[in-house]
Design an enzyme around this catalytic site. Structure first.
Site, PDB file in Angstrom:
ATOM      1  CG  ASP A   1     -14.050  38.310 -69.299  1.00  0.00           C
ATOM      2  OD1 ASP A   1     -13.052  37.691 -69.691  1.00  0.00           O
ATOM      3  OD2 ASP A   1     -14.820  38.911 -70.052  1.00  0.00           O
TER       4      ASP A   1
ATOM      5  CE1 TYR B   1     -15.058  33.527 -76.475  1.00  0.00           C
ATOM      6  CE2 TYR B   1     -16.109  31.725 -75.309  1.00  0.00           C
ATOM      7  CZ  TYR B   1     -15.195  32.179 -76.244  1.00  0.00           C
ATOM      8  OH  TYR B   1     -14.433  31.282 -76.935  1.00  0.00           O
TER       9      TYR B   1
END
Ligand SMILES: [Cu+2]
Length: 672
Positions: A341, A425
């Site tokens: 990420d 998320y």
């Protein structure tokens, strides 16, 4: 200026990056979150510092310099523009008031040639200092605009619509398409090699209010070329029934609430106890600078502690420099779910605009973050970084039972944080400063789990059933903190401390003996270490300068929750994120060793970063050391993690160890 080939908002019905969910779960286009730079940051009152993040003006000046130099072809797109931090030696030589050498590092992508470029712009001279084409195949991070284009390309694909029809879906606009990084598995067909790829996942969102992740569309595998927006592959492995429930988590969807709590007010009637000057923060003897970059997000610079009138350095630079989320399901549609990420998505660019009273309580000082958009303009994320004080329970206490003398001191901590949303998320990153000289890093995981459909009556093998016909797959969140330690100066040594029980014998006649054994880690190979709760293992960074007892002054790195990577060592994600093979790495400081998996992990075959750098087995004794600490949350999903996950938190702590001559919080005044 490079051509803006896509509008920034309204690109798709529900783009991966382009919408924020606010209020009652209503999708709202980005301008709520990201404002044009013109309406943003007031001019900093403090004199500028070489480590200040680039301003909106500087970001746009860098774009203009590249444009005027004729370097931006029609297919060029800005991926990131960030401060090229001054070399550590230059920074050490700089004195306040001296001119700053400001440089911008710009990463560009030419969609036409498929090549990526790195440019260094000298902002003082308004000149291009470097412009380098990166080797073919190097893929910089994904950006939201190209993901929007990918979504449109897939929606207009006939094969995709046929696959939807087999699932009873006639309207492709009801499908949420999340662009995932494509990774590198070595089994890519020849026609995919060298291309800039994404492998999206698909979810059905029948209404704006519905939770798309409640309805994964099973059996669909797709590959899209992000440069050409070509759909290279749509494979239908066969549908599964779409899970039946809504999985609503928004206010309207939840509907009924328990009785509200009575007010709990955090008030600071006399204001805050910290001071801010530009990016510099001072609080309770702590002094540090707040930095921000598109990739790592929040960065701490020059963290020091004022001790008896002397500013003592502790950490020169601290950040979470990489993270990986590998998923454990081996099926054809899920085995490539391995998101980096930070390196692949640029976590800082996904920062939320924070809201007082919701994300943080109390008297908040916010800092904006400025990033570049794909056309080279600056975008300001309002209130991206939060700075505030929190009560932190008691700091120390004792009651003398004989005299009834009782002393207690309450602890307060200063927290600096930001929260980023990466698709489903949400990650909240905190650094907590304490009055006893401790500095803790905390990462909170929340948001919505990535999901997969399960046939009716089946139990998933590689996940937990969290709702009827819906599973949360087993996965891990692994983070790497990069800590450029300067404990009382740059000459530091890292030691490992293991507590061992002694065998019975002359040294241990009663069997009760145990002691802490200290081992210096003198080379990079020796310093590749793992956590070990069996020996209560921790590490400490020491400087040979002695404290008043003749001990080296130091800081401990205390692990918190942790676990190993559970994939096979030769699995693609383990090769590409080689830094996950150990939890501690120590390297001698180098300006260009910045990210644990290397500069460009997107589609990288592996081998870059820490394993490569440390292959030389350089000495790290009494040197300018950088600690790389890998910490992991193993997510075996629970039913209670659905539909939105209560926060799980993990991190680590830096605690003084012989750094002070006694409890440094002895001088705290007693509570009134
Ligand atoms: Cu998780």
């Amino acid at each position: 200026m490079a051509e803006r080939d896509e509008p920034q908002s309204g690109v798709s019905r529900r783009g991966f990056f382009e919408f924020a969910l606010v209020g009652a779960g209503v999708a709202v286009a980005l301008p709520v979150v990201v404002q044009r730079a013109a309406s943003a940051q007031p001019a900093a009152a403090a004199p500028p510092h070489p480590l200040d993040p680039l301003t909106a003006d500087e970001i746009e000046a860098a774009s203009n310099v590249l444009d005027k130099a004729g370097l931006l072809g029609p297919g060029f797109r800005f991926i990131s523009t960030s401060l090229l931090e001054p070399a550590k030696s230059d920074l050490a030589a700089w004195k306040p008031g001296q001119p700053l050498a400001r440089k911008a590092l710009v990463v560009l992508l030419d969609r036409q040639s498929g090549l990526a470029f790195e440019a260094v712009v000298d902002l003082n001279a308004a000149a291009v200092a470097e412009f380098v084409a990166l080797p073919a195949g190097v893929q910089p991070a994904l950006d939201g605009v190209e993901c929007g284009a990918c979504e449109r390309a897939i929606r207009s694909s006939a094969k995709f619509r046929e696959a939807l029809a087999r699932r009873g879906i006639q309207d492709a606009s009801l499908v949420v398409i999340d662009c995932w990084s494509a990774g590198h598995y070595g089994n890519e067909p020849a026609g995919h090699k060298g291309r800039r790829l994404t492998r999206p996942l698909f979810f059905l969102q029948p209404t704006d209010e519905a939770n798309a992740y409640a309805r994964p569309l099973a059996g669909l595998v797709a590959v899209v070329d992000l440069n050409t927006s070509e759909v290279l592959e749509i494979r239908d492995l066969g549908p599964l029934p779409i899970p039946p429930e809504d999985g609503r988590w928004d206010q309207l969807g939840v509907g009924r609430f328990r009785e509200a709590l009575k007010p709990l007010q955090i008030v600071q009637p006399q204001g805050v106890s910290f001071t801010v000057s530009g990016q510099e923060v001072r609080w309770q003897n702590w002094r540090f600078r707040i930095g921000f970059c598109p990739r790592e997000g929040l960065v701490l610079h020059t963290v020091g502690y004022e001790d008896a009138g002397r500013l003592r350095p502790i950490v020169h630079r601290a950040s979470i420099c990489e993270m990986v989320v590998p998923y454990g399901d081996p099926s054809e549609e899920h085995y490539r779910q391995n998101a980096f990420d930070i390196g692949e998505l640029l976590m800082g660019t996904l920062a939320n605009s924070l809201a007082a009273g919701c994300d943080c309580l109390g008297t908040i000082r916010y800092f904006d973050a400025v990033i570049v958009d794909s056309s080279g303009d600056a975008l300001t994320i309002k209130n991206a970084i939060c700075l505030h004080e929190e009560d932190a329970g008691i700091l120390w206490k004792h009651t003398d039972l004989r005299t009834q003398q009782a002393e207690v001191r309450r602890a307060r901590r200063l927290s600096v944080s930001y929260i980023a949303t990466a698709g489903n998320y949400d990650y909240a990153f905190y650094w907590h400063f304490y009055q006893d000289g401790s500095l803790a890093c905390e990462v909170k995981l929340t948001g919505i789990m990535s999901t997969m459909a399960v046939a009716k009556g089946q139990q998933p093998q590689f996940g937990t059933l969290v709702a009827p016909q819906l599973a949360g797959p087993f996965h891990q969140h692994l983070f790497c903190a990069r800590l450029d330690m300067d404990v009382d100066g740059i000459a530091n040594t890292v030691q490992e401390v293991n507590t061992v029980s002694l065998p019975r014998g002359p040294e241990n006649p009663h069997g009760n003996a145990f002691r802490a054994e200290i081992t210096p880690l003198t080379t990079e190979h020796q310093a590749r270490r793992t956590v070990n709760s069996g020996s209560a293992r921790f590490w400490r960074v020491v400087n040979r300068n002695p404290n008043r007892l003749g001990q080296p002054v130091g800081y401990r790195l205390l692990p918190g929750e942790n676990c190993p990577l559970f994939v096979q060592p030769d699995a693609a994600v383990a090769r590409r994120a080689g830094f996950l093979s150990h939890q501690l790495w120590v390297t001698p400081y180098r300006d260009d060793e910045r990210y644990a998996a290397g500069e460009y992990p997107n589609q990288h075959p592996g081998g870059d970063g820490l394993p490569k750098w440390t292959a030389a087995n350089r000495g790290v004794e009494n040197a300018d050391v950088v600690l790389w600490y890998v910490f992991a949350h193993n997510h075996v999903p629970r039913v209670e993690d659905w539909p939105v996950m209560p926060v799980s938190s993990l991190g680590f702590t830096l605690r003084p160890d012989g750094f002070f001559d006694r409890n440094p919080a002895l001088d705290l005044p007693p509570p009134e």
